[in-house]
Motif scaffolding. Structure first.
Motif, short mmCIF file in Angstrom:
data_model
loop_
_atom_site.label_atom_id
_atom_site.label_comp_id
_atom_site.label_asym_id
_atom_site.label_seq_id
_atom_site.Cartn_x
_atom_site.Cartn_y
_atom_site.Cartn_z
N GLY A 244 0.81 -1.21 0.00
CA GLY A 244 0.00 0.00 0.00
C GLY A 244 0.84 1.26 0.00
O GLY A 244 0.52 2.24 -0.68
N THR A 245 1.94 1.24 0.75
CA THR A 245 2.83 2.40 0.80
C THR A 245 3.44 2.68 -0.58
O THR A 245 3.48 3.83 -1.03
CB THR A 245 3.95 2.19 1.83
N LEU A 246 3.88 1.62 -1.23
CA LEU A 246 4.47 1.80 -2.57
C LEU A 246 3.45 2.37 -3.56
O LEU A 246 3.77 3.28 -4.34
CB LEU A 246 5.05 0.49 -3.08
N TRP A 247 2.22 1.88 -3.51
CA TRP A 247 1.18 2.40 -4.40
C TRP A 247 0.83 3.84 -4.06
O TRP A 247 0.58 4.66 -4.96
CB TRP A 247 -0.07 1.52 -4.35
N MET A 248 0.81 4.18 -2.80
CA MET A 248 0.48 5.55 -2.41
C MET A 248 1.59 6.53 -2.80
O MET A 248 1.33 7.66 -3.20
CB MET A 248 0.18 5.65 -0.92
N ILE A 249 2.84 6.09 -2.68
CA ILE A 249 3.95 6.94 -3.13
C ILE A 249 3.87 7.14 -4.65
O ILE A 249 4.03 8.27 -5.14
CB ILE A 249 5.30 6.33 -2.71
#
Length: 99
Positions: free
Chosen positions: A27-32
Motif C-alpha cells: 500500500g505504501t508503494l502504491w500511495m507513493i
C-alpha cells in the motif's frame, strides 16, 4: 449460548504480522506512486490524499515491525505451542463477593 470452539481465540489470538507488514508495504508503494503521479498531473488535492495515506501505511509498518521485534508475545513462531483450549467440563470461576 455457548459455542463450540477449538481454542480460546479471543483470549490468546495470534496476529499475522508478517502478512500485515507486506500488505502495508504494498500500500505504501502504491500511495507513493500515486502521490508522484498526482504531482506530475497537477492535482494537489489528490496528491495530498495519497501522501497522507502513504504516511499512515508507513506508521503502520513501523508499529508492525516493532511488534515483530518484541518477540513471541506479539508474534509467536512455530516453536511456540498453541494455548490450551477452554474445556467444556471445567467449572466457571465463582464471582467474588464484595465486603
Amino acid at each position: 449460548m455457548r459455542l463450540n470452539r477449538a481454542g480460546d481465540e479471543p483470549v490468546h489470538a495470534r496476529s499475522p504480522l508478517r502478512m500485515r507488514f507486506w500488505l502495508a508495504l504494498w500500500g505504501t508503494l502504491w500511495m507513493i506512486a500515486g502521490t508522484v503521479f498526482f504531482v506530475i498531473v497537477d492535482e494537489p488535492v489528490w496528491a495530498a490524499v495519497t501522501a497522507a495515506l502513504a504516511a499512515i501505511t508507513t506508521v503502520d509498518m513501523v508499529v508492525v515491525v516493532r511488534h515483530i521485534r518484541q518477540g513471541p508475545h506479539f508474534q509467536p513462531g512455530r516453536d511456540v505451542p498453541p494455548y490450551e483450549p477452554i474445556r467444556e467440563d471445567a467449572e466457571p470461576p465463582k464471582p467474588k463477593r464484595l465486603p
